[in-house]
Design a protein around this motif. Sequence first.
Motif, PDB file in Angstrom:
ATOM      1  N   GLY A  18       0.792  -1.211   0.000  1.00 24.76           N
ATOM      2  CA  GLY A  18       0.000   0.000   0.000  1.00 24.76           C
ATOM      3  C   GLY A  18       0.826   1.263   0.000  1.00 24.76           C
ATOM      4  O   GLY A  18       0.286   2.360  -0.150  1.00 24.76           O
ATOM      5  N   VAL A  19       2.150   1.145   0.181  1.00 21.77           N
ATOM      6  CA  VAL A  19       3.064   2.283   0.041  1.00 21.77           C
ATOM      7  C   VAL A  19       3.541   2.293  -1.406  1.00 21.77           C
ATOM      8  O   VAL A  19       4.107   1.314  -1.881  1.00 21.77           O
ATOM      9  CB  VAL A  19       4.256   2.159   1.018  1.00 21.77           C
ATOM     10  CG1 VAL A  19       5.287   3.238   0.754  1.00 21.77           C
ATOM     11  CG2 VAL A  19       3.762   2.226   2.460  1.00 21.77           C
ATOM     12  N   GLU A  20       3.307   3.390  -2.107  1.00 26.33           N
ATOM     13  CA  GLU A  20       3.510   3.399  -3.560  1.00 26.33           C
ATOM     14  C   GLU A  20       4.969   3.376  -3.971  1.00 26.33           C
ATOM     15  O   GLU A  20       5.349   2.733  -4.946  1.00 26.33           O
ATOM     16  CB  GLU A  20       2.823   4.623  -4.164  1.00 26.33           C
ATOM     17  CG  GLU A  20       2.852   4.649  -5.682  1.00 26.33           C
ATOM     18  CD  GLU A  20       2.125   5.850  -6.255  1.00 26.33           C
ATOM     19  OE1 GLU A  20       2.102   5.979  -7.496  1.00 26.33           O
ATOM     20  OE2 GLU A  20       1.595   6.660  -5.476  1.00 26.33           O
ATOM     21  N   TRP A  21       5.813   4.131  -3.253  1.00 28.23           N
ATOM     22  CA  TRP A  21       7.247   4.162  -3.605  1.00 28.23           C
ATOM     23  C   TRP A  21       8.067   4.034  -2.334  1.00 28.23           C
ATOM     24  O   TRP A  21       7.544   4.182  -1.230  1.00 28.23           O
ATOM     25  CB  TRP A  21       7.587   5.422  -4.401  1.00 28.23           C
ATOM     26  CG  TRP A  21       7.529   6.742  -3.696  1.00 28.23           C
ATOM     27  CD1 TRP A  21       8.568   7.407  -3.115  1.00 28.23           C
ATOM     28  CD2 TRP A  21       6.383   7.612  -3.543  1.00 28.23           C
ATOM     29  NE1 TRP A  21       8.154   8.616  -2.611  1.00 28.23           N
ATOM     30  CE2 TRP A  21       6.829   8.777  -2.870  1.00 28.23           C
ATOM     31  CE3 TRP A  21       5.040   7.528  -3.927  1.00 28.23           C
ATOM     32  CZ2 TRP A  21       5.968   9.827  -2.552  1.00 28.23           C
ATOM     33  CZ3 TRP A  21       4.183   8.575  -3.616  1.00 28.23           C
ATOM     34  CH2 TRP A  21       4.640   9.704  -2.937  1.00 28.23           C
ATOM     35  N   PRO A  22       9.366   3.714  -2.430  1.00 28.82           N
ATOM     36  CA  PRO A  22      10.149   3.393  -1.234  1.00 28.82           C
ATOM     37  C   PRO A  22      10.121   4.490  -0.181  1.00 28.82           C
ATOM     38  O   PRO A  22      10.193   5.683  -0.487  1.00 28.82           O
ATOM     39  CB  PRO A  22      11.562   3.194  -1.797  1.00 28.82           C
ATOM     40  CG  PRO A  22      11.339   2.704  -3.185  1.00 28.82           C
ATOM     41  CD  PRO A  22      10.134   3.473  -3.665  1.00 28.82           C
ATOM     42  N   ASP A  23      10.044   4.047   1.067  1.00 30.75           N
ATOM     43  CA  ASP A  23      10.094   4.962   2.201  1.00 30.75           C
ATOM     44  C   ASP A  23      11.141   4.546   3.228  1.00 30.75           C
ATOM     45  O   ASP A  23      11.278   5.184   4.265  1.00 30.75           O
ATOM     46  CB  ASP A  23       8.719   5.099   2.868  1.00 30.75           C
ATOM     47  CG  ASP A  23       8.156   3.767   3.357  1.00 30.75           C
ATOM     48  OD1 ASP A  23       8.625   2.709   2.901  1.00 30.75           O
ATOM     49  OD2 ASP A  23       7.233   3.790   4.198  1.00 30.75           O
ATOM     50  N   LEU A  24      11.884   3.467   2.951  1.00 37.10           N
ATOM     51  CA  LEU A  24      12.990   3.039   3.807  1.00 37.10           C
ATOM     52  C   LEU A  24      14.268   3.055   2.987  1.00 37.10           C
ATOM     53  O   LEU A  24      14.277   2.664   1.812  1.00 37.10           O
ATOM     54  CB  LEU A  24      12.765   1.628   4.353  1.00 37.10           C
ATOM     55  CG  LEU A  24      11.463   1.333   5.107  1.00 37.10           C
ATOM     56  CD1 LEU A  24      11.488  -0.090   5.653  1.00 37.10           C
ATOM     57  CD2 LEU A  24      11.210   2.337   6.221  1.00 37.10           C
ATOM     58  N   GLN A  25      15.367   3.474   3.617  1.00 30.34           N
ATOM     59  CA  GLN A  25      16.652   3.562   2.919  1.00 30.34           C
ATOM     60  C   GLN A  25      17.749   2.901   3.741  1.00 30.34           C
ATOM     61  O   GLN A  25      17.841   3.102   4.956  1.00 30.34           O
ATOM     62  CB  GLN A  25      17.029   5.020   2.657  1.00 30.34           C
ATOM     63  CG  GLN A  25      18.384   5.184   1.961  1.00 30.34           C
ATOM     64  CD  GLN A  25      18.780   6.632   1.765  1.00 30.34           C
ATOM     65  OE1 GLN A  25      18.100   7.548   2.222  1.00 30.34           O
ATOM     66  NE2 GLN A  25      19.879   6.866   1.080  1.00 30.34           N
ATOM     67  N   TYR A  26      18.614   2.144   3.045  1.00 32.86           N
ATOM     68  CA  TYR A  26      19.787   1.513   3.649  1.00 32.86           C
ATOM     69  C   TYR A  26      21.066   2.133   3.110  1.00 32.86           C
ATOM     70  O   TYR A  26      21.225   2.297   1.895  1.00 32.86           O
ATOM     71  CB  TYR A  26      19.839   0.018   3.321  1.00 32.86           C
ATOM     72  CG  TYR A  26      18.795  -0.826   3.991  1.00 32.86           C
ATOM     73  CD1 TYR A  26      18.944  -1.246   5.311  1.00 32.86           C
ATOM     74  CD2 TYR A  26      17.658  -1.226   3.302  1.00 32.86           C
ATOM     75  CE1 TYR A  26      17.994  -2.039   5.926  1.00 32.86           C
ATOM     76  CE2 TYR A  26      16.699  -2.033   3.903  1.00 32.86           C
ATOM     77  CZ  TYR A  26      16.874  -2.426   5.221  1.00 32.86           C
ATOM     78  OH  TYR A  26      15.920  -3.210   5.827  1.00 32.86           O
ATOM     79  N   HIS A  27      21.993   2.463   4.014  1.00 27.66           N
ATOM     80  CA  HIS A  27      23.387   2.703   3.670  1.00 27.66           C
ATOM     81  C   HIS A  27      24.167   1.529   4.284  1.00 27.66           C
ATOM     82  O   HIS A  27      24.100   1.311   5.499  1.00 27.66           O
ATOM     83  CB  HIS A  27      23.934   3.976   4.294  1.00 27.66           C
ATOM     84  CG  HIS A  27      23.239   5.246   3.933  1.00 27.66           C
ATOM     85  ND1 HIS A  27      21.924   5.517   4.241  1.00 27.66           N
ATOM     86  CD2 HIS A  27      23.709   6.351   3.294  1.00 27.66           C
ATOM     87  CE1 HIS A  27      21.620   6.733   3.806  1.00 27.66           C
ATOM     88  NE2 HIS A  27      22.673   7.260   3.224  1.00 27.66           N
ATOM     89  N   PHE A  28      24.921   0.790   3.461  1.00 25.71           N
ATOM     90  CA  PHE A  28      25.673  -0.344   3.994  1.00 25.71           C
ATOM     91  C   PHE A  28      27.131   0.063   4.199  1.00 25.71           C
ATOM     92  O   PHE A  28      27.762   0.648   3.310  1.00 25.71           O
ATOM     93  CB  PHE A  28      25.617  -1.540   3.047  1.00 25.71           C
ATOM     94  CG  PHE A  28      26.352  -2.746   3.587  1.00 25.71           C
ATOM     95  CD1 PHE A  28      25.722  -3.612   4.463  1.00 25.71           C
ATOM     96  CD2 PHE A  28      27.677  -2.983   3.251  1.00 25.71           C
ATOM     97  CE1 PHE A  28      26.402  -4.704   4.993  1.00 25.71           C
ATOM     98  CE2 PHE A  28      28.368  -4.064   3.771  1.00 25.71           C
ATOM     99  CZ  PHE A  28      27.724  -4.928   4.634  1.00 25.71           C
ATOM    100  N   LEU A  29      27.676  -0.275   5.369  1.00 25.00           N
ATOM    101  CA  LEU A  29      29.062   0.040   5.713  1.00 25.00           C
ATOM    102  C   LEU A  29      29.772  -1.233   6.151  1.00 25.00           C
ATOM    103  O   LEU A  29      29.310  -1.907   7.083  1.00 25.00           O
ATOM    104  CB  LEU A  29      29.101   1.065   6.853  1.00 25.00           C
ATOM    105  CG  LEU A  29      30.472   1.565   7.299  1.00 25.00           C
ATOM    106  CD1 LEU A  29      31.116   2.406   6.206  1.00 25.00           C
ATOM    107  CD2 LEU A  29      30.353   2.380   8.580  1.00 25.00           C
ATOM    108  N   PRO A  30      30.889  -1.607   5.503  1.00 25.40           N
ATOM    109  CA  PRO A  30      31.601  -2.838   5.876  1.00 25.40           C
ATOM    110  C   PRO A  30      32.490  -2.645   7.107  1.00 25.40           C
ATOM    111  O   PRO A  30      33.656  -3.026   7.131  1.00 25.40           O
ATOM    112  CB  PRO A  30      32.428  -3.147   4.623  1.00 25.40           C
ATOM    113  CG  PRO A  30      32.721  -1.811   4.041  1.00 25.40           C
ATOM    114  CD  PRO A  30      31.504  -0.959   4.329  1.00 25.40           C
ATOM    115  N   ALA A  31      31.928  -2.032   8.114  1.00 21.59           N
ATOM    116  CA  ALA A  31      32.599  -1.797   9.393  1.00 21.59           C
ATOM    117  C   ALA A  31      31.519  -1.538  10.424  1.00 21.59           C
ATOM    118  O   ALA A  31      30.377  -1.227  10.072  1.00 21.59           O
ATOM    119  CB  ALA A  31      33.556  -0.605   9.311  1.00 21.59           C
ATOM    120  N   ALA A  32      31.866  -1.664  11.676  1.00 24.41           N
ATOM    121  CA  ALA A  32      30.949  -1.328  12.760  1.00 24.41           C
ATOM    122  C   ALA A  32      31.585  -0.201  13.563  1.00 24.41           C
ATOM    123  O   ALA A  32      32.570  -0.410  14.268  1.00 24.41           O
ATOM    124  CB  ALA A  32      30.674  -2.540  13.650  1.00 24.41           C
TER     125      ALA A  32
END
Length: 563
Positions: free
Chosen positions: A353-367
């Motif tokens: 029911g959400v038409e377009w993305p509303d969640l975003q990921y940035h991936f980082l190969p470190a903590a």
Amino acid sequence: MSTQENTFDYIIVGAGSAGCVLANRLTEDGKHSVLLLETGGSDKSIFIQMPTALSIPMNTKKYAWQFETEPEPFLDNRRMHCPRGKVLGGSSSINGMVYVRGHARDFDEWQQSGAEGWDYQHCLPYFRKAETWAFGGDAYRGDSGPLGVNNGNQMQNPLYQAFIDAGVEAGYFNTSDYNAAQQEGFGPMHMTIKGGRRCSTANAYLRPAMNRSNLMLVTHALVHKVQLEDKKAVGVIYEQGGRTHTARVRQEVILSAGSIGSPHLLQLSGIGDPELLAKAGIALEHDLPGVGKNLQDHLEFYFQFRCLKPVSLNRKLGWWSRLKIGTRWILKKDGLGATNHFESCGFIRSKAGVEWPDLQYHFLPAAMRYDGKEAFDGDGFQLHIGHNKPKSRGSVDIVSADPHQPPRIQFNYLQEEADREGFRACVRLTREIINQPAMDSYRGDEIQPGLDIQSDEQIDAFVRRAVESAYHPSCSCKMGVDAMAVVDPHTRVHGLQGLRVVDSSIFPTIPNGNLNAPTIMLAERAADLIRGMEPLAPSNADVSLDAHWQERQRPQEAKRKAI
């Protein structure tokens, strides 16, 4: 231009993401004189120019306003850090260099809210005009603009591709270019880096214009107010070197001081909500109740895991490794010093029911934390995840007639239940993605939030204490035609002559993504409007949406359920 001259065709307040663009475009034909005022100073520091050092300028008073919010009532009364650029390039000189335009429907949403002419088809040509995409131009990407955009080190670390593969295994799209037809899905992330250096608007736009005789740049200049006569902006008063100066304008004053600075400066000038101005001891010049209202931002938290293989960047955080990385960058402008390390990403919808993305990921190969410190001993990786279409609204409110006194900033983060629901989806959907087969050989223990965080109540409590700003304040001088709009679709302040606002404060709603790219696009288009030029012809490029968005949260079933 002689420093004795004090009358200009245009005065631009703020040499940031928008102001540098305007300074370039308004002087390129040589017909108009421009004064550009910036409170900060030089951006030549290695910590600004070297991409991997991004956490340093953001946390340095010399380069950033270190604003803090009022206690946020829905975040356990925490005061949130709100840094804003105070240096040539503004926030484009202190940000994470992530290049995300936002979804096409974000800009259609602008037009639907009253910002006529700012739909995606009209904005896309200006995104293209601004950039040179490392892999060549097409209907979506530019190949001859000032802004260099690439993918850093081309995802050499295997964790980047593993994350993308996990997203696909979880049932989402594989998106080769989220800034083109289809944002939704997982793929490589783009960044504003050129020749191994940060490609800020100071580097991309301002420096090529600096030798023009019709541009005058004044740094370390704090603007006190816009001067108005008979509802017309005629100049500005600013402070530099302990002295007060007046600059007059023949055509227009343009505020590009950002989503905190621009509404504050309007209020200092007597433009805004009469009751608020009276409390601050400021005489009313123009009743405009929307100034400082509609403030929006993105929140995010870190999902952190131990890594089972010795491939994470945690092994590069020691002083000797940092020295080698920095030395290589100084000599060659490449290697780990030439990337922001966010080289893969994802954009998904939180529910059917959400038409377009509303969640975003940035991936980082470190903590690690935003200040660059290790989160724990050993190898790890993390995902920055946030709900990017918040319903909650805040304000920027002046508290004193003293221009040195910062305004009161209140975002009201997570005030709305829909926003809290979005962050619950962040936790549950992320666990499902990371528990796909592609991550099996890398995925160790979940450090944060921790597997004991399961119920809605537990997730809500974790988010309240752990969430951080993504540093995307916007929308505080929104563009439109309703009673709370501050500027019209031509960026002119309602009810006044000779005064515009051009920066992220005039976004009607916040896009799904980082804000530097749309701010630059906005300034490019505004420059044509200011000069009275015919806007670029609208694009007819297609936009891709999941045809079944009303019935499903993702295109396919996941290969494995979350544990």
